[in-house]
Design a protein around this motif. Sequence first.
Motif, PDB file in Angstrom:
ATOM      1  N   UNK A   1      -4.129  -6.876  -3.700  1.00  0.00           N
ATOM      2  CA  UNK A   1      -3.657  -5.696  -4.430  1.00  0.00           C
ATOM      3  C   UNK A   1      -4.049  -5.691  -5.905  1.00  0.00           C
ATOM      4  N   UNK A   2      -4.195  -6.866  -6.522  1.00  0.00           N
ATOM      5  CA  UNK A   2      -4.488  -6.899  -7.960  1.00  0.00           C
ATOM      6  C   UNK A   2      -5.830  -6.224  -8.249  1.00  0.00           C
TER       7      UNK A   2
ATOM      8  N   UNK B   1      -0.336   2.414  -2.148  1.00  0.00           N
ATOM      9  CA  UNK B   1       0.393   3.696  -2.162  1.00  0.00           C
ATOM     10  C   UNK B   1       1.683   3.580  -2.969  1.00  0.00           C
ATOM     11  N   UNK B   2       2.448   2.518  -2.702  1.00  0.00           N
ATOM     12  CA  UNK B   2       3.728   2.332  -3.391  1.00  0.00           C
ATOM     13  C   UNK B   2       3.552   2.075  -4.874  1.00  0.00           C
ATOM     14  N   UNK B   3       2.575   1.218  -5.209  1.00  0.00           N
ATOM     15  CA  UNK B   3       2.335   0.912  -6.622  1.00  0.00           C
ATOM     16  C   UNK B   3       1.827   2.155  -7.351  1.00  0.00           C
TER      17      UNK B   3
ATOM     18  N   UNK C   1      -2.626  -1.462   6.408  1.00  0.00           N
ATOM     19  CA  UNK C   1      -1.239  -1.926   6.479  1.00  0.00           C
ATOM     20  C   UNK C   1      -0.733  -2.170   5.078  1.00  0.00           C
ATOM     21  N   UNK C   2      -0.052  -3.307   4.867  1.00  0.00           N
ATOM     22  CA  UNK C   2       0.346  -3.682   3.507  1.00  0.00           C
ATOM     23  C   UNK C   2      -0.900  -3.799   2.636  1.00  0.00           C
TER      24      UNK C   2
ATOM     25  N   UNK D   1       6.689  -5.477  -1.220  1.00  0.00           N
ATOM     26  CA  UNK D   1       7.724  -4.689  -1.910  1.00  0.00           C
ATOM     27  C   UNK D   1       7.201  -3.307  -2.280  1.00  0.00           C
ATOM     28  N   UNK D   2       5.955  -3.260  -2.747  1.00  0.00           N
ATOM     29  CA  UNK D   2       5.360  -1.958  -3.048  1.00  0.00           C
ATOM     30  C   UNK D   2       5.186  -1.137  -1.766  1.00  0.00           C
TER      31      UNK D   2
END
Lengths: 290, 290
Positions: A142-143, A153-155, A121-122, A199-200
């Motif tokens: 995510x970091x 994926x977005x980042x 997911x996120x 957001x990413x």
Amino acid sequence: MTDMTPLLAVDGGGTSCRFALIWEGQRLEHEGPGANLTSDFDGAVAALWEGLEALSAKAGVRLDVLAEVPTYLGLAGMIKPELGSRLADAIPLARLRVQEDRPAAVVGALGLRRGVVAGLGTGSFVARQSAGGMAFVGGHGLVLGDDASGAWMGRSLLRQSLRASEGMCDATELTREVIDTFGGASEIILYAQAARPVDFARLAPMVVAAAEAEDAVAVALLQDGAAYIERALLVLGWRAGEAFCLLGGVANAYAGYLGVEIQASLVEPEGRALDGALVLAERFAAEVTA
Amino acid sequence: MTDMTPLLAVDGGGTSCRFALIWEGQRLEHEGPGANLTSDFDGAVAALWEGLEALSAKAGVRLDVLAEVPTYLGLAGMIKPELGSRLADAIPLARLRVQEDRPAAVVGALGLRRGVVAGLGTGSFVARQSAGGMAFVGGHGLVLGDDASGAWMGRSLLRQSLRASEGMCDATELTREVIDTFGGASEIILYAQAARPVDFARLAPMVVAAAEAEDAVAVALLQDGAAYIERALLVLGWRAGEAFCLLGGVANAYAGYLGVEIQASLVEPEGRALDGALVLAERFAAEVTA
């Protein structure tokens, strides 16, 4: 799955908390605001109180009676045992098991079967359920991790777009679209400084759509994500033929990028994480009443 | 480098701002708190006011006289022209050029020579100075870039340590040391959630020391960083024999990992970024008085 024994289960994620109560043979549900024990402990306590009061009203049973029902909480951000003890002191439940949110998702998807679940997911995680219990890979946020997730994926898309804009990799239709949409490299840098994982993750559909149109940067990203998932399956000891479930908003994007043996083992999830939380509540009830 | 013409130059970084004033043939310096136009505009304005007042006192010249001196500001976070205009309205300087902080570092290191500078401190950038001007690669901040920087090194170390702890890559003495030092994987995840680039960069010396002892994870990290630097040199059009300068706290760690032609071109920096800012102030003065 459940008999007449009263049970209470919560699937608590960062975006929403889902409650289920088995009471007099009926299954009652409630959905309230999200909870994360690590990033907002007090908010998580408030969300649980709100849900318990809503269930109490729905079932027409007093809160102090509800508090005696064996309860399983699967909660995001439950990364240390101390958090579970603090939580137990802050809510009225007398018979309580607190775990992180992943076991309920695994049991919801696989039931009692042996197999692997990739939650994409996120954030992301990969888990294997076997006779020996559950083992996990990934997550970590995510970091440092969450590879193959929507946020990742977005980042990655923004990173590759900046790299393409300065000639460090080939530009594609997708990377040019990103630079245009944001209005230049400096706007992307500003956006990324303040962006949360969610957001990413909002950019992930751009990657998925571009991969379908065979954009080289998008395809390479999905290949990287799929390689991570395959590596996790290997590390967890997955064997061909064992059930494999993909869960979460970007899960379907990877199916075609995985090895043929893995694709052949793909099964639909049996149920939701809330169903899994109820199974785990039942297991907990059997332990405490045995 | 400078004659009797009054000049004012600032090398403004996130950690400190360095001021130089050429006044009546003397060079006066001042160092004050850091400034970043993007992350803290008002703080940057305050840091510049403080520095101008300190120079005014040191030189024994009124601020309104100092304000007429041609001034070059190289400032961290100067990523959009609008920020320069806003800044010009907020400080009293009448003849002002505002740029990001990298050109002063390049001119400080290379003087007027053609060549490449790799700035590898908490963040990173690679720049080439040629007859055609300057070209840059990288930077972008740690979320999307800053490859090979100290912060990137520290963050990569934590990521690899988590991956090693779950079997996604081989554990080494270094990754075991990291897990032990933090007290487990969940403590690393918590640390990373709140860590600023400077917090990650504090871990870089562990990587550098372990690489010297040939730890496989540390060596692979420095190889990745060196490959990024080499790719940037290629993209910027660097040619063998052209001067190549390494600047910043983790710069020396990479020297031995770069190709032999690049190593053979390594030169010591001529001066500091503040010296470069003075050269650029002189160039600006020649333009505005021409």
